[in-house]
Design a protein around this motif. Structure first.
Motif, PDB file in Angstrom:
ATOM      1  N   ARG A   1       0.837  -1.208   0.000  1.00  0.00           N
ATOM      2  CA  ARG A   1       0.000   0.000   0.000  1.00  0.00           C
ATOM      3  C   ARG A   1       0.870   1.256   0.000  1.00  0.00           C
ATOM      4  O   ARG A   1       0.458   2.314   0.487  1.00  0.00           O
ATOM      5  CB  ARG A   1      -0.934  -0.017   1.205  1.00  0.00           C
ATOM      6  CG  ARG A   1      -1.989  -1.127   1.107  1.00  0.00           C
ATOM      7  CD  ARG A   1      -2.975  -1.076   2.259  1.00  0.00           C
ATOM      8  NE  ARG A   1      -3.482   0.241   2.531  1.00  0.00           N
ATOM      9  CZ  ARG A   1      -4.453   0.835   1.848  1.00  0.00           C
ATOM     10  NH1 ARG A   1      -5.028   0.202   0.847  1.00  0.00           N
ATOM     11  NH2 ARG A   1      -4.843   2.042   2.169  1.00  0.00           N
TER      12      ARG A   1
ATOM     13  N   VAL B   1       1.350   1.517  -7.054  1.00  0.00           N
ATOM     14  CA  VAL B   1       0.863   0.645  -8.120  1.00  0.00           C
ATOM     15  C   VAL B   1       0.238   1.461  -9.252  1.00  0.00           C
ATOM     16  O   VAL B   1       0.337   1.103 -10.426  1.00  0.00           O
ATOM     17  CB  VAL B   1      -0.119  -0.420  -7.575  1.00  0.00           C
ATOM     18  CG1 VAL B   1      -1.423   0.205  -7.088  1.00  0.00           C
ATOM     19  CG2 VAL B   1      -0.392  -1.485  -8.632  1.00  0.00           C
ATOM     20  N   GLU B   2      -0.377   2.580  -8.909  1.00  0.00           N
ATOM     21  CA  GLU B   2      -0.956   3.439  -9.952  1.00  0.00           C
ATOM     22  C   GLU B   2       0.148   4.082 -10.789  1.00  0.00           C
ATOM     23  O   GLU B   2       0.027   4.215 -12.008  1.00  0.00           O
ATOM     24  CB  GLU B   2      -1.829   4.514  -9.315  1.00  0.00           C
ATOM     25  CG  GLU B   2      -3.077   3.981  -8.626  1.00  0.00           C
ATOM     26  CD  GLU B   2      -3.863   5.095  -7.950  1.00  0.00           C
ATOM     27  OE1 GLU B   2      -3.433   5.562  -6.861  1.00  0.00           O
ATOM     28  OE2 GLU B   2      -4.890   5.514  -8.516  1.00  0.00           O
TER      29      GLU B   2
ATOM     30  N   LEU C   1       1.575   1.517 -13.234  1.00  0.00           N
ATOM     31  CA  LEU C   1       0.728   1.359 -14.423  1.00  0.00           C
ATOM     32  C   LEU C   1       0.893   2.546 -15.367  1.00  0.00           C
ATOM     33  O   LEU C   1       0.967   2.383 -16.584  1.00  0.00           O
ATOM     34  CB  LEU C   1      -0.739   1.232 -14.012  1.00  0.00           C
ATOM     35  CG  LEU C   1      -1.151  -0.057 -13.321  1.00  0.00           C
ATOM     36  CD1 LEU C   1      -2.627   0.003 -12.934  1.00  0.00           C
ATOM     37  CD2 LEU C   1      -0.900  -1.262 -14.215  1.00  0.00           C
ATOM     38  N   GLU C   2       0.923   3.729 -14.799  1.00  0.00           N
ATOM     39  CA  GLU C   2       1.053   4.931 -15.622  1.00  0.00           C
ATOM     40  C   GLU C   2       2.380   4.902 -16.384  1.00  0.00           C
ATOM     41  O   GLU C   2       2.434   5.238 -17.570  1.00  0.00           O
ATOM     42  CB  GLU C   2       0.948   6.180 -14.737  1.00  0.00           C
ATOM     43  CG  GLU C   2       1.019   7.492 -15.494  1.00  0.00           C
ATOM     44  CD  GLU C   2      -0.205   7.760 -16.372  1.00  0.00           C
ATOM     45  OE1 GLU C   2      -1.259   7.151 -16.138  1.00  0.00           O
ATOM     46  OE2 GLU C   2      -0.067   8.551 -17.318  1.00  0.00           O
TER      47      GLU C   2
ATOM     48  N   ARG D   1       2.520   4.615  -0.755  1.00  0.00           N
ATOM     49  CA  ARG D   1       2.063   5.845  -1.410  1.00  0.00           C
ATOM     50  C   ARG D   1       3.205   6.503  -2.167  1.00  0.00           C
ATOM     51  O   ARG D   1       4.375   6.346  -1.811  1.00  0.00           O
ATOM     52  CB  ARG D   1       1.617   6.832  -0.340  1.00  0.00           C
ATOM     53  CG  ARG D   1       0.139   7.041  -0.159  1.00  0.00           C
ATOM     54  CD  ARG D   1      -0.632   5.850   0.234  1.00  0.00           C
ATOM     55  NE  ARG D   1      -1.974   6.258   0.671  1.00  0.00           N
ATOM     56  CZ  ARG D   1      -2.717   5.564   1.499  1.00  0.00           C
ATOM     57  NH1 ARG D   1      -2.280   4.424   1.979  1.00  0.00           N
ATOM     58  NH2 ARG D   1      -3.915   5.985   1.839  1.00  0.00           N
TER      59      ARG D   1
ATOM     60  N   GLU E   1      -1.938   8.175  -6.526  1.00  0.00           N
ATOM     61  CA  GLU E   1      -1.627   8.245  -5.098  1.00  0.00           C
ATOM     62  C   GLU E   1      -0.770   7.062  -4.653  1.00  0.00           C
ATOM     63  O   GLU E   1       0.155   7.219  -3.863  1.00  0.00           O
ATOM     64  CB  GLU E   1      -2.937   8.263  -4.301  1.00  0.00           C
ATOM     65  CG  GLU E   1      -2.709   8.180  -2.810  1.00  0.00           C
ATOM     66  CD  GLU E   1      -3.962   8.455  -2.008  1.00  0.00           C
ATOM     67  OE1 GLU E   1      -4.966   8.884  -2.588  1.00  0.00           O
ATOM     68  OE2 GLU E   1      -3.920   8.234  -0.788  1.00  0.00           O
ATOM     69  N   PHE E   2      -1.071   5.878  -5.184  1.00  0.00           N
ATOM     70  CA  PHE E   2      -0.360   4.674  -4.764  1.00  0.00           C
ATOM     71  C   PHE E   2       0.730   4.321  -5.780  1.00  0.00           C
ATOM     72  O   PHE E   2       0.594   4.577  -6.975  1.00  0.00           O
ATOM     73  CB  PHE E   2      -1.344   3.505  -4.641  1.00  0.00           C
ATOM     74  CG  PHE E   2      -2.299   3.637  -3.489  1.00  0.00           C
ATOM     75  CD1 PHE E   2      -1.946   3.182  -2.230  1.00  0.00           C
ATOM     76  CD2 PHE E   2      -3.540   4.242  -3.665  1.00  0.00           C
ATOM     77  CE1 PHE E   2      -2.819   3.297  -1.160  1.00  0.00           C
ATOM     78  CE2 PHE E   2      -4.428   4.366  -2.599  1.00  0.00           C
ATOM     79  CZ  PHE E   2      -4.070   3.898  -1.342  1.00  0.00           C
TER      80      PHE E   2
ATOM     81  N   ASP F   1      -5.268  17.448  -8.389  1.00  0.00           N
ATOM     82  CA  ASP F   1      -6.206  16.477  -8.949  1.00  0.00           C
ATOM     83  C   ASP F   1      -6.680  15.553  -7.838  1.00  0.00           C
ATOM     84  O   ASP F   1      -5.922  14.715  -7.350  1.00  0.00           O
ATOM     85  CB  ASP F   1      -5.506  15.668 -10.050  1.00  0.00           C
ATOM     86  CG  ASP F   1      -6.455  14.682 -10.709  1.00  0.00           C
ATOM     87  OD1 ASP F   1      -7.576  14.487 -10.195  1.00  0.00           O
ATOM     88  OD2 ASP F   1      -6.069  14.112 -11.736  1.00  0.00           O
ATOM     89  N   PRO F   2      -7.953  15.711  -7.411  1.00  0.00           N
ATOM     90  CA  PRO F   2      -8.401  14.919  -6.254  1.00  0.00           C
ATOM     91  C   PRO F   2      -8.438  13.415  -6.538  1.00  0.00           C
ATOM     92  O   PRO F   2      -8.471  12.626  -5.608  1.00  0.00           O
ATOM     93  CB  PRO F   2      -9.811  15.454  -5.994  1.00  0.00           C
ATOM     94  CG  PRO F   2     -10.260  16.053  -7.286  1.00  0.00           C
ATOM     95  CD  PRO F   2      -9.007  16.570  -7.956  1.00  0.00           C
ATOM     96  N   PHE F   3      -8.412  13.017  -7.804  1.00  0.00           N
ATOM     97  CA  PHE F   3      -8.417  11.592  -8.120  1.00  0.00           C
ATOM     98  C   PHE F   3      -7.140  11.187  -8.849  1.00  0.00           C
ATOM     99  O   PHE F   3      -7.110  10.195  -9.571  1.00  0.00           O
ATOM    100  CB  PHE F   3      -9.670  11.225  -8.929  1.00  0.00           C
ATOM    101  CG  PHE F   3     -10.928  11.401  -8.139  1.00  0.00           C
ATOM    102  CD1 PHE F   3     -11.325  10.438  -7.232  1.00  0.00           C
ATOM    103  CD2 PHE F   3     -11.697  12.555  -8.276  1.00  0.00           C
ATOM    104  CE1 PHE F   3     -12.472  10.606  -6.484  1.00  0.00           C
ATOM    105  CE2 PHE F   3     -12.850  12.725  -7.532  1.00  0.00           C
ATOM    106  CZ  PHE F   3     -13.237  11.756  -6.628  1.00  0.00           C
ATOM    107  N   GLY F   4      -6.091  11.968  -8.674  1.00  0.00           N
ATOM    108  CA  GLY F   4      -4.822  11.680  -9.339  1.00  0.00           C
ATOM    109  C   GLY F   4      -4.093  10.510  -8.698  1.00  0.00           C
ATOM    110  O   GLY F   4      -4.558   9.897  -7.733  1.00  0.00           O
TER     111      GLY F   4
END
Lengths: 384, 384
Positions: free
Chosen positions: A237, A257-258, A261-262, A239, A254-255, A249-252
């Motif tokens: 988990r 793993v994201e 992927l990006e 960050r 954060e983790f 960006d409130p949904f940009g």
């Protein structure tokens, strides 16, 4: 439209016209390939490698291109696929954008890229095109046909359409047909591309390019290429540091793993043609060896596979693969055994999911290298 | 902005201001709920059900709304959650759009929908809001707290934040924290919505609605809610009849599994508010019971769970769940056992994946019904 052709790539002109399974034909088409090692005088030490959806023909460094390839640790002198002994050929898939003819190539009839005017592409077309390359190199019979992922499908088509064309076969994380979970994933990937307004029914260019669609497709791909088990250990988990986030960006991201992927998505976008992606992806959904069974029925896959005559075969895969699940490699091993091969099934405990064959070289190399070593004639009989 | 409130829904006004875990507070907020059965004089026969991401409070038919609910076969007279014995409450989650206050609700400060001005939503906020409903109904201590999927997370937050608030707990396909595979899936779902130009930073309306983004998000959800095993048996490689295909679209729907996903997506789009989806989805990624551990470390999840004191608990899940994998329910069972509960772990062989609790009522009902039957006082002691 861009093709992405590594330096040192060689080309083989396909017969013109080159008929396609679902209708139509290609004119003036070509296949990109690379080679490693030397073909012996008997022409019986050749190995063909058929790739997954996206790789080019540059599987490893060679004289024409010293840059590392996508299977660098597997292929070369003294490596599991030992080029001191084997003459190895790797082709870029028909329909791809890395040298072989595909939807991003120029249609000689119009002088413009094919885009969606490219004929419907089947796995069998890729198999026939690869067979032309092998024949063009003067090879009547492969010592081994190796197919990875999508290439595992192409290899089965190759063996069914060209009986006697290989002594042995290694099917790496492949399948005899697409199952609905994999079809669903690929359908979503294609939909993500098609929904991007910049896709524009295939009429994009470098300025108006379906970047968001390709990013989504690639991210979804990476999610299914790896495994939950690996990611739990690798990312947990954790960050991102605040300086790697977009604070507005409130949904940009954060983790970690994201971000992973990006990063994968950004490296893929504009390195692969979106229309080629759509064509190759759909060809996998269509593929079904059961079409080659003497009769349809519950054992149609095994019956079809039993038509393939090989001396030896190895079907290899991992428990954590959700896209080409291990039961599909077991099925291939069982079917080839029915065909008379000395057929092995090697389930590996690699945690990396479908991509394990690209990264868990210790496990895959051991099995593949061992299989190939047994294929070689004993030195006391005179060597090569 | 639309809220989707079933007839017969009841409401409970939350304290105003209602503070939120990550800052800010709601004013004039409310929770939607429904009930079944009768609260006894001792007020000790109450069960609270906390739902997954999308359900409303209408878990089953009742006097206020005879339409079947989302857990119709599980809940009612003589059913596994037997409303002849239990007083059952189900709440719509805080942040949802089905009666409880969420991003689609009117912000009293502006008279306009909150949209992205809704405060950051945590699982803990949903737990606190649900606890207010229970307290408002005059219930000091639940006989059992049941949480499914996201509701399994909410239930653990409820038990940690409100010690002594329940005698027992059933955690259905839940988890103690989000793992990276699930975070990746949800991140992609949110990205699909956010990339839809009609999302427009949350400022859509019924005319300009992010329908494509919601369709993609839902399809990806359904892919991860079910299992490859189930789909292989259910859909195989069956094609759609030609009259169900769009013959003009070369990449249109072809396989039954694609049509199944499309059908699910169409039923979901415009039945759930996109901003609410984003908020609830993100709250799951954030949730981590380890925040309640006395110290961080390799056993932080178990240490946190061990702070929950219950008489009995049941953690139940299925082997084919890829979104909330079975090991996570086993972990919950182990942690609650450390806290002193008579803790059971029930791994079920249902093939339907994460959604099994909604459809495999024979297996889930048997375990849940059996657990609840043991909770009832023996009839010889005087009954209810």
């Amino acid at each position: 439209m861009t093709e992405y052709i590594p330096p040192g790539t060689r080309f083989h002109a396909l017969p013109s016209p080159f008929p396609m399974k679902r209708g139509g034909a290609l004119h003036g088409a070509r296949m990109a390939y690379e080679t490693w090692g030397e073909l012996n005088a008997a022409r019986d030490n050749a190995i063909l490698i058929l790739t997954g959806l996206s790789p080019n023909a540059h599987a490893a460094a060679n004289a024409g291109n010293p840059a590392p390839g996508w299977w660098e640790e597997m292929l070369g002198p003294g490596k599991p696929i030992d080029t001191d002994h084997w003459f190895v050929v790797c082709v870029n898939s028909l329909g791809s954008c890395k040298g072989s003819t595909g939807p991003a190539s120029i249609d000689p009839a119009s002088g413009e890229p094919y885009r969606l005017d490219f004929p419907k592409l089947s796995i069998e077309d890729g198999a026939n095109a690869a067979h032309e390359v092998v024949r063009g190199l003067g090879i009547e019979r492969l010592a081994c046909l190796i197919g990875c992922s999508m290439g595992g499908m192409t290899a089965l088509a190759y063996l069914l359409l060209h009986p006697g064309s290989a002594r042995s076969h290694i099917n790496v994380s492949g399948s005899a047909r697409a199952l609905p979970f994999s079809i669903a994933i690929r359908s979503l990937q294609r939909e993500a591309i098609r929904l991007d307004p910049n896709w524009n029914q295939g009429r994009y260019d470098d300025t108006h390019y379906p970047e968001n669609g390709m990013r989504m497709a690639r991210k979804l791909g990476v999610v299914t290429y790896r495994s939950a088990l690996e990611w739990s250990g690798r990312f947990g988990r954790v960050r991102l540091d605040s300086d790697r986030r977009d604070g507005d960006d409130p949904f940009g991201l954060e983790f970690e793993v994201e971000s992973y992927l990006e990063g994968h998505a950004r490296r893929f976008v504009r390195q692969f043609d979106p229309n080629c992606y759509l064509y190759l992806s759909r060809s996998m959904d269509w593929f079904d060896v059961a079409e080659y069974a003497p009769a349809r029925g519950p054992d149609e896959v095994l019956q079809a596979l039993s038509r393939i005559a090989l001396e030896k075969s190895l079907a290899i895969g991992v428990e954590t693969d959700i896209l080409f699940p291990l039961q599909q490699q077991e099925e291939i091993a069982e079917g080839l055994r029915l065909g008379g091969a000395d057929s092995r099934f090697a389930p590996l405990p690699s945690p990396q999911g479908h991509d394990a064959f690209l990264v868990d070289i210790p496990r895959f190399g051991d099995r593949i290298g061992g299989f190939l070593a047994e294929l070689r004639p004993p030195p006391r009989r005179g060597g090569w």
